[in-house]
Write an enzyme that holds these catalytic residues in place. Structure first.
Site, PDB file in Angstrom:
ATOM      1  N   HIS A 110      27.943  18.249 100.841  1.00 27.24           N
ATOM      2  CA  HIS A 110      26.817  18.918 101.361  1.00 27.24           C
ATOM      3  C   HIS A 110      26.144  19.302  99.936  1.00 27.24           C
ATOM      4  CE1 HIS A 110      29.866  22.048 100.357  1.00 27.24           C
ATOM      5  NE2 HIS A 110      29.047  22.961 100.024  1.00 27.24           N
ATOM      6  N   ASP A 132      23.913  23.062  98.590  1.00 26.00           N
ATOM      7  CA  ASP A 132      23.868  24.330  99.061  1.00 26.00           C
ATOM      8  C   ASP A 132      22.762  24.902  99.770  1.00 26.00           C
ATOM      9  OD1 ASP A 132      26.725  24.728  98.590  1.00 26.00           O
ATOM     10  OD2 ASP A 132      26.134  25.337  96.433  1.00 26.00           O
ATOM     11  N   HIS A 158      27.977  17.970  96.675  1.00 32.21           N
ATOM     12  CA  HIS A 158      29.516  18.212  96.360  1.00 32.21           C
ATOM     13  C   HIS A 158      30.339  18.372  97.682  1.00 32.21           C
ATOM     14  CE1 HIS A 158      27.525  22.032  96.968  1.00 32.21           C
ATOM     15  NE2 HIS A 158      28.711  22.632  97.150  1.00 32.21           N
ATOM     16  N   ARG A 199      31.669  32.269  93.320  1.00 32.19           N
ATOM     17  CA  ARG A 199      30.541  31.510  93.342  1.00 32.19           C
ATOM     18  C   ARG A 199      29.098  32.412  93.391  1.00 32.19           C
ATOM     19  NH1 ARG A 199      28.477  27.347  98.122  1.00 32.19           N
ATOM     20  NH2 ARG A 199      27.112  29.060  98.782  1.00 32.19           N
TER      21      ARG A 199
HETATM   22  C1  SIN Z   1      31.287  25.183  97.694  1.00 31.07           C
HETATM   23  O1  SIN Z   1      30.851  24.407  98.490  1.00 31.07           O
HETATM   24  O2  SIN Z   1      30.280  25.819  97.172  1.00 31.07           O
HETATM   25  C2  SIN Z   1      32.484  25.273  97.224  1.00 31.07           C
HETATM   26  C3  SIN Z   1      32.995  24.145  96.539  1.00 31.07           C
HETATM   27  C4  SIN Z   1      34.562  24.611  95.791  1.00 31.07           C
HETATM   28  O3  SIN Z   1      35.088  25.411  96.110  1.00 31.07           O
HETATM   29  O4  SIN Z   1      34.961  23.769  94.960  1.00 31.07           O
END
Ligand code: SIN
Length: 302
Positions: free
Chosen positions: A113, A115, A278, A293
């Site tokens: 995806h 973000d 990612h 995050r």
């Molecule tokens: C995310 O999708 O923002 C998290 C990615 C991760 O935890 O590696």
């Protein structure tokens, strides 16, 4: 959002004076050495920003930042984007704490995806900082969506040129089977700490149309703009849209377009959501992983 002047000057110089940039794969991703992100001058930040635009995702090791320092650093990239469905930390709402406990079976972000694609102005960047990492597994993969676009045939480029996607946020997500249910139906079942953070987005818009081929506002390059939030294609019958979305998504994550990052405590990744996807790998059952995050507000894609 304009490119900071300091980033432009670093690009023009074509040579970094303050940082060392080491690519980790052929298509995207570079580790940056020689920086303390808690103490950055403008010239060093300009070089980091230019390297980020060039490599799409950059990584740092052995960083020691308090939450306040991570927030201060993040704000150099732009304003904070708040997740409409998942609450930030009590003391630091700018930071979303991503946790997978030893007993959890699901990981946050375990599908490809980009973000906040369901937002009319999706997140520009994401800054992920490892607080606890498993002894093996839990890597994050990234893919280069410029490369995915460039590799399409000319007839396929002509087909996708003017298509708009339709993306839907967690709560209203149409059924995708067990993998990604809606929040009400247990989007975070199998991860109790994340389930406890789910909040109602209220009046926030969580469905959006975006161009399938996006022009990056800073580099001017074209990228496929796609991820698991995409439900259908505007004006297409679902029987037409699904195979095209499925094909483009499988094409986008061709291994040669990707890189993979191994986390250690103190590692930080910063990715550009406008030209990457990612995926968090969920392969460390029985171990704990905890990340901080921050997402950065973006513009309406064009
Ligand atoms: C995310 O999708 O923002 C998290 C990615 C991760 O935890 O590696």
């Amino acid at each position: 959002m304009a490119t900071p002047a300091t980033a432009q000057s670093a690009t023009q110089r074509g040579k970094n004076r303050r940082i060392e940039v080491k690519p980790i794969a052929g298509m995207l991703g570079a580790e940056i050495d020689g920086v303390d992100l808690a103490n950055l001058d403008d010239e060093t930040f300009g070089e980091i920003y230019a390297a980020w635009l060039e490599h799409l995702v950059v990584f740092f090791r052995d960083q020691k930042l308090t939450p306040e320092q991570q927030i201060t650093f993040a704000k150099r990239f732009g304003g904070i984007h708040y997740h409409p469905f998942v609450k930030g930390m009590e003391e630091h709402p700018e930071i979303l704490e991503i946790i997978k406990e030893e007993t959890d079976t699901r990981a946050f972000g375990e599908v490809w995806h980009t973000d906040q694609m369901f937002n009319p102005k999706p997140a520009k960047a994401t800054i992920l900082y490892a607080k606890e990492s498993p002894s093996f597994g839990g890597d994050t993969m990234f893919t280069n969506m410029y490369a995915a676009y460039d590799a399409l045939s000319e007839p396929m480029k002509a087909l996708v040129k003017d298509i708009k996607t339709w993306s839907v946020g967690d709560r209203k997500k149409l059924s995708q089977g067990d993998k990604m249910g809606s929040a009400e139906k247990g989007r975070y079942v199998g991860n109790e700490k994340m389930a406890a953070k789910v909040q109602d987005p209220g009046d926030l818009v969580t469905e959006s149309a975006h161009p399938l081929v996006r022009t990056h506002p800073e580099t001017g390059r074209k990228a496929l703009y796609l991820g698991n939030h995409v439900q259908t294609l505007h004006g297409f019958k679902s029987a037409e849209a699904k195979p095209l979305i499925d094909y483009l998504q499988a094409h986008s994550v061709f291994p040669e377009f990707t890189c993979r990052f191994r986390w250690e405590v103190g590692s930080m990744a910063i990715w550009d959501n406008r030209c990457t996807q990612h995926r968090a790998l969920n392969d460390y059952q029985g171990q704990r992983r905890r990340m901080h995050r921050i997402t950065i507000a973006g513009d309406a894609p064009f």
